[in-house]
Structures are given as structure tokens and as C-alpha cells.
Motif scaffolding. Structure first.
Motif, mmCIF file in Angstrom:
data_model
loop_
_atom_site.group_PDB
_atom_site.id
_atom_site.type_symbol
_atom_site.label_atom_id
_atom_site.label_comp_id
_atom_site.label_asym_id
_atom_site.label_seq_id
_atom_site.Cartn_x
_atom_site.Cartn_y
_atom_site.Cartn_z
ATOM 1 N N GLY A 134 -9.411 3.082 8.136
ATOM 2 C CA GLY A 134 -9.650 4.118 7.137
ATOM 3 C C GLY A 134 -9.302 3.602 5.750
ATOM 4 O O GLY A 134 -8.747 2.506 5.609
ATOM 5 N N PRO A 135 -9.630 4.353 4.703
ATOM 6 C CA PRO A 135 -9.348 3.911 3.330
ATOM 7 C C PRO A 135 -7.844 3.732 3.094
ATOM 8 O O PRO A 135 -7.030 4.510 3.598
ATOM 9 C CB PRO A 135 -9.902 5.049 2.468
ATOM 10 N N CYS A 136 -7.478 2.709 2.337
ATOM 11 C CA CYS A 136 -6.086 2.450 1.950
ATOM 12 C C CYS A 136 -5.996 2.413 0.425
ATOM 13 O O CYS A 136 -6.956 2.037 -0.246
ATOM 14 C CB CYS A 136 -5.594 1.118 2.528
ATOM 15 N N TYR A 137 -4.828 2.765 -0.090
ATOM 16 C CA TYR A 137 -4.644 2.806 -1.534
ATOM 17 C C TYR A 137 -3.414 1.985 -1.916
ATOM 18 O O TYR A 137 -2.439 1.920 -1.153
ATOM 19 C CB TYR A 137 -4.485 4.251 -2.004
ATOM 20 N N PRO A 138 -3.471 1.340 -3.083
ATOM 21 C CA PRO A 138 -2.325 0.507 -3.485
ATOM 22 C C PRO A 138 -1.064 1.337 -3.692
ATOM 23 O O PRO A 138 -1.126 2.548 -3.950
ATOM 24 C CB PRO A 138 -2.791 -0.131 -4.794
ATOM 25 N N SER A 139 0.068 0.670 -3.590
ATOM 26 C CA SER A 139 1.366 1.314 -3.771
ATOM 27 C C SER A 139 1.481 1.910 -5.172
ATOM 28 O O SER A 139 1.002 1.326 -6.147
ATOM 29 C CB SER A 139 2.487 0.293 -3.561
ATOM 30 N N ILE A 198 12.492 -11.682 -7.299
ATOM 31 C CA ILE A 198 11.976 -12.823 -6.524
ATOM 32 C C ILE A 198 11.204 -13.751 -7.462
ATOM 33 O O ILE A 198 10.183 -13.352 -8.047
ATOM 34 C CB ILE A 198 11.063 -12.347 -5.379
ATOM 35 N N PRO A 199 11.643 -15.002 -7.629
ATOM 36 C CA PRO A 199 11.022 -15.922 -8.604
ATOM 37 C C PRO A 199 9.548 -16.216 -8.322
ATOM 38 O O PRO A 199 8.719 -16.160 -9.227
ATOM 39 C CB PRO A 199 11.866 -17.190 -8.485
ATOM 40 N N ASN A 200 9.217 -16.569 -7.080
ATOM 41 C CA ASN A 200 7.836 -16.959 -6.740
ATOM 42 C C ASN A 200 7.276 -15.969 -5.728
ATOM 43 O O ASN A 200 7.383 -16.170 -4.522
ATOM 44 C CB ASN A 200 7.812 -18.382 -6.156
ATOM 45 N N LEU A 201 6.687 -14.900 -6.236
ATOM 46 C CA LEU A 201 6.228 -13.828 -5.353
ATOM 47 C C LEU A 201 4.738 -13.563 -5.533
ATOM 48 O O LEU A 201 4.255 -13.402 -6.653
ATOM 49 C CB LEU A 201 7.004 -12.538 -5.640
ATOM 50 N N VAL A 202 4.040 -13.519 -4.391
ATOM 51 C CA VAL A 202 2.634 -13.113 -4.366
ATOM 52 C C VAL A 202 2.555 -11.806 -3.579
ATOM 53 O O VAL A 202 3.048 -11.716 -2.448
ATOM 54 C CB VAL A 202 1.753 -14.188 -3.702
ATOM 55 N N ILE A 203 1.936 -10.797 -4.182
ATOM 56 C CA ILE A 203 1.799 -9.485 -3.550
ATOM 57 C C ILE A 203 0.328 -9.246 -3.223
ATOM 58 O O ILE A 203 -0.548 -9.545 -4.038
ATOM 59 C CB ILE A 203 2.303 -8.368 -4.497
ATOM 60 N N THR A 204 0.070 -8.716 -2.029
ATOM 61 C CA THR A 204 -1.310 -8.387 -1.650
ATOM 62 C C THR A 204 -1.372 -6.972 -1.093
ATOM 63 O O THR A 204 -0.407 -6.482 -0.504
ATOM 64 C CB THR A 204 -1.861 -9.367 -0.589
ATOM 65 N N TYR A 205 -2.513 -6.324 -1.283
ATOM 66 C CA TYR A 205 -2.752 -5.039 -0.646
ATOM 67 C C TYR A 205 -4.208 -4.972 -0.203
ATOM 68 O O TYR A 205 -5.050 -5.755 -0.650
ATOM 69 C CB TYR A 205 -2.406 -3.872 -1.578
ATOM 70 N N ASN A 232 0.827 -1.210 0.000
ATOM 71 C CA ASN A 232 0.000 0.000 0.000
ATOM 72 C C ASN A 232 0.858 1.255 0.000
ATOM 73 O O ASN A 232 2.038 1.216 0.372
ATOM 74 C CB ASN A 232 -0.918 0.024 1.224
ATOM 75 N N ILE A 233 0.243 2.342 -0.367
ATOM 76 C CA ILE A 233 0.943 3.628 -0.370
ATOM 77 C C ILE A 233 1.422 3.946 1.045
ATOM 78 O O ILE A 233 0.741 3.652 2.020
ATOM 79 C CB ILE A 233 0.004 4.736 -0.919
ATOM 80 N N LYS A 234 2.620 4.476 1.164
ATOM 81 C CA LYS A 234 3.321 4.820 2.417
ATOM 82 C C LYS A 234 3.898 3.599 3.132
ATOM 83 O O LYS A 234 4.701 3.746 4.052
ATOM 84 C CB LYS A 234 2.429 5.607 3.382
ATOM 85 N N GLU A 235 3.457 2.387 2.736
ATOM 86 C CA GLU A 235 4.021 1.173 3.341
ATOM 87 C C GLU A 235 5.110 0.584 2.464
ATOM 88 O O GLU A 235 6.151 0.139 2.950
ATOM 89 C CB GLU A 235 2.915 0.141 3.578
ATOM 90 N N CYS A 236 4.896 0.556 1.172
ATOM 91 C CA CYS A 236 5.873 0.018 0.228
ATOM 92 C C CYS A 236 5.785 0.819 -1.073
ATOM 93 O O CYS A 236 4.778 0.707 -1.775
ATOM 94 C CB CYS A 236 5.621 -1.462 -0.037
ATOM 95 N N PRO A 237 6.792 1.610 -1.394
ATOM 96 C CA PRO A 237 8.018 1.825 -0.617
ATOM 97 C C PRO A 237 7.807 2.836 0.512
ATOM 98 O O PRO A 237 6.828 3.578 0.509
ATOM 99 C CB PRO A 237 8.984 2.386 -1.666
ATOM 100 N N LYS A 238 8.758 2.842 1.448
ATOM 101 C CA LYS A 238 8.730 3.810 2.539
ATOM 102 C C LYS A 238 8.844 5.220 1.970
ATOM 103 O O LYS A 238 9.580 5.448 1.008
ATOM 104 C CB LYS A 238 9.895 3.533 3.497
ATOM 105 N N ILE A 239 8.127 6.174 2.562
ATOM 106 C CA ILE A 239 8.154 7.556 2.112
ATOM 107 C C ILE A 239 8.981 8.392 3.095
ATOM 108 O O ILE A 239 8.722 8.377 4.303
ATOM 109 C CB ILE A 239 6.738 8.148 2.002
ATOM 110 N N TYR A 240 9.991 9.080 2.576
ATOM 111 C CA TYR A 240 10.810 9.968 3.407
ATOM 112 C C TYR A 240 10.311 11.407 3.278
ATOM 113 O O TYR A 240 9.925 11.843 2.191
ATOM 114 C CB TYR A 240 12.279 9.899 2.981
ATOM 115 N N LYS A 241 10.333 12.139 4.386
ATOM 116 C CA LYS A 241 9.902 13.538 4.388
ATOM 117 C C LYS A 241 11.079 14.440 4.751
ATOM 118 O O LYS A 241 12.084 13.988 5.317
ATOM 119 C CB LYS A 241 8.751 13.733 5.385
ATOM 120 N N ASP A 242 10.936 15.708 4.460
ATOM 121 C CA ASP A 242 11.968 16.693 4.785
ATOM 122 C C ASP A 242 11.819 17.103 6.242
ATOM 123 O O ASP A 242 11.438 18.236 6.560
ATOM 124 C CB ASP A 242 11.827 17.902 3.842
ATOM 125 N N ASP A 243 12.126 16.146 7.159
ATOM 126 C CA ASP A 243 11.963 16.432 8.579
ATOM 127 C C ASP A 243 13.173 16.005 9.413
ATOM 128 O O ASP A 243 13.076 15.833 10.629
ATOM 129 C CB ASP A 243 10.681 15.769 9.113
#
Length: 367
Positions: free
Chosen positions: A348-353, A335-342, A290-301
Motif C-alpha cells: 500500500g502507499p507509504c509516506y515519508p517520516s 551520526i557523522p556518515n548517515l544515509v537515510i532512505t524511505y 517512513n511515517i509510523k516507522e520512524c519515529p515510533k507512534i504511541y497511542k492511548d491504548d
């Protein structure tokens, strides 16, 4: 002898290749962090104690100051001027650990940078002036399967049923891996127990949470005889700190950094990381795409702002986000055998990466 700059995961991969090709291991392995400290300087707890005492700051701020002393320039900026003055102060008081002979030593060695990721600006600054060879790992482009779940429960149950099917087909349970963050732990634990599948979750409890730790801290000023070996080991880590009141802060730090050992199954599904090396025998499930989970989001902080990092030639939050995106995609496709889920909902609402568009794959809704 070669000096190989890499991380622990790729170190194992490097050694396997040497063994496969029957090459004798004549290498010294280092991380970029170790190399930086040997080339420039390292520091001890008494360095932090000095800063805490002089500037009346806590241990985390003191560490932030020291960690930002490596690649300074003479620039008309208040924060950078403060760091330059602090570095000079620490040097004058012999509170930075210098390794004068290391530069001469490393210039006589063959240096191999073994990585599957983009070199950052900081890594290039560390390597500046060194004669090194950058070996990128070959990356195959495997196509993952991607599934959409309504919520985290549906997502996890789907993954557990898929794992159950693999085990019933005779797949070795030790070749089944899960990549997830800690927000999934309780749901994973529930469904793996429900399906009676052993799972090794990484523990989150530290020594700081124990009764022994809290009693010690409560009676800190009056403690005399300590017999608990684990507590003694933690206390001894801050031996350089002389001020008793300040040392309490260091002991709390080390208590929080000491993880309690949890039960480990010999044969079980294990939690791993995206940047691990996986073979064709492994079956990997990446949860929380999901967005903000993968990839990690860096902020100017950070302590140094992006504009100050630009002046020093360091990685900004924009640079870090670029690296993370490139490296995450590269790791996913390797990764040869990969299953991705979101999931579409979790508190609250979540959005895909945003990486989903880059993968250009069909998404199947979990039924």
C-alpha cells in the motif's frame, strides 16, 4: 564511588571516555529500570502466580497490573483504586520484594545520569529526592543524505549497492551498519546474498518454535525425565511458581523469550539501533524512514489511559511521542556518515517520516 544511571550502549561510551582520559573506573552502572526496582520494589514469578490465581487472568495481564503499581496516589478512580488495593494485598502477603537498605546506601553515593535523551516524567519521579547530576552528551549536528525509493526492493538494492561501493573503496565492513525493522529482513537477506556481502541479521526464532518445545508442552502432564540442558534451564526460571497448571504458562513465556542462536560472521555488516553511539569511521544506513516507522507512534491504548496517567503525573502517549520525536532527531543529527532512505509503496502507499521536514534537507530520488 559513583552510581551511573545509563543504558548498555552509553555505558560502553562512558567507559571509553574514562579509559581515554586514564581515569580508574570506580563506578556502579544501573539502568532506570534497575534503579526503580531497588528504590521501590521488585517482584518474582510467585507474585504473578498469586494474581493469576486470585483474579483469573493470564500472565500478561498480571504483569501489566504489577508494572502499574509504582507511582500510585489515592485518587477517586476505579482502576487506580483497584491497583492501590492490589498493592496493599501483595504487601500484606510479602509478595513484593523490598530493599530497605538501598535508600540509605544510595544517599551516600554520587549519582550521575548519563544520557543523550530527554528525561521522562517517570524517570524524574524515580530520581525525586536523590542528589544527582545529569550529564547530557554533546550532540554534533551532521547533515544526513536522504533518498526516496519507489518500493522496498528499490530501497534495499540501492543501499546494498552503496555498501558494495564502500567495501570496494577499502572501508572496513565492520564499520558499515544498517538500522531497520524486521519487515526488511527477508529483502535484506535476498539482496545481500545476491551481492555476496555477509550480513548479520538478528534472529527471530525462539525456543518455543522448536520441536523439543512443542513435544514437551504436548506431553506436559506426563513428562518425567528431561535431559535437554536448554529446556532444563528454561523450566528452572519459573521455580517460584508452585501450581503446575499455571507454571505451564510461565514456561511458555520463557520459551518465547529464549532466542535461538544464529550463525554470526566475524566480518560483516551489522544491524544496529538509532540510539547507538557512532564514530566518524562508521557508515550508517537508516532504512524505512517512513511515517509510523520512524519515529515510533504511541497511542492511548495502555492499561492506564492518558487521563489516568495525567492524574498520577505519568507520561501520556502525547508525552512519549514528543520524547520520541526529539530523541530521534537528536540521534540522527549525531551520526557523522548517515544515509537515510524511505519508500513510497509497501503493501500500500507509504509516506515519508514527519521528521523529514525537521531535517530540512534535499531529497534525491533513486535512479
Amino acid at each position: 564511588m559513583n552510581i551511573v544511571i545509563t543504558n548498555n550502549t552509553l555505558k560502553e561510551d562512558f567507559l571509553k571516555k574514562l579509559s581515554k582520559n586514564k581515569i580508574i573506573n570506580n563506578n556502579k552502572f544501573m539502568s532506570f529500570s534497575e534503579l526503580k526496582k531497588k528504590l521501590f520494589f521488585d517482584y518474582r514469578d510467585d507474585t504473578l502466580e498469586y494474581i493469576i490465581s486470585k483474579y483469573k487472568v493470564n500472565i500478561n495481564i498480571a504483569k501489566t497490573y504489577v508494572d502499574n503499581l509504582y507511582f500510585l496516589k489515592q485518587i477517586d478512580d476505579a482502576k487506580i483504586n483497584f491497583l492501590n488495593n492490589l498493592k496493599n494485598d501483595l504487601m500484606e502477603n510479602n509478595l513484593l520484594v523490598l530493599n530497605d537498605n538501598f535508600q540509605k546506601y544510595i544517599n551516600k553515593q554520587n549519582i550521575i545520569v548519563y544520557t543523550n535523551e530527554e528525561l521522562t516524567k517517570e524517570q524524574r519521579l524515580i530520581l525525586a529526592g536523590l542528589n544527582y547530576k545529569h550529564e547530557n552528551l554533546e550532540v554534533n549536528k551532521y547533515v544526513p543524505k536522504v533518498y526516496e525509493a519507489k518500493n522496498i526492493e528499490e530501497e534495499v538494492e540501492f543501499v546494498v549497492t552503496k555498501i558494495s561501493e564502500l567495501i570496494n573503496k577499502g572501508i572496513n565492513i565492520n564499520n558499515i551498519k544498517i538500522i531497520s525493522n524486521q519487515s526488511y529482513n527477508s529483502t535484506l537477506e535476498y539482496y545481500f546474498d545476491l551481492y555476496n556481502i555477509p550480513l548479520n541479521l538478528k534472529g527471530t526464532n525462539t525456543f518455543y518454535s522448536t520441536y523439543k518445545a512443542q513435544q514437551f508442552l504436548k506431553n506436559y502432564d506426563n513428562v518425567e525425565n528431561i535431559t535437554d540442558e536448554a529446556l532444563i534451564n528454561i523450566i528452572n526460571k519459573s521455580v517460584y511458581v508452585k501450581n503446575k497448571n499455571i507454571r505451564k504458562e510461565f514456561i511458555i513465556r520463557d520459551m518465547k523469550n529464549t532466542m535461538l542462536k544464529s550463525s554470526i560472521y566475524k566480518n560483516a555488516v551489522n544491524i544496529t539501533k538509532l540510539d547507538n553511539i557512532y564514530s566518524s569511521d562508521d557508515y550508517v544506513f537508516l532504512l524505512g524512514f517512513n511515517i509510523k516507522e520512524c519515529p515510533k507512534i504511541y497511542k492511548d491504548d495502555d492499561y492506564l489511559s492518558d487521563s489516568e496517567k495525567e492524574l498520577l503525573g505519568l507520561d501520556t502517549s502525547i508525552d512519549k511521542n514528543k520524547y520520541t520525536k526529539i530523541n530521534s532527531l537528536k540521534n540522527i543529527l549525531s551520526i557523522p556518515n548517515l544515509v537515510i532512505t524511505y519508500k513510497l509503496f509497501f503493501d500500500g502507499p507509504c509516506y515519508p517520516s514527519p521528521l523529514l521536514d525537521e531535517l530540512n534537507v534535499d531529497v534525491e530520488k533513486i535512479n
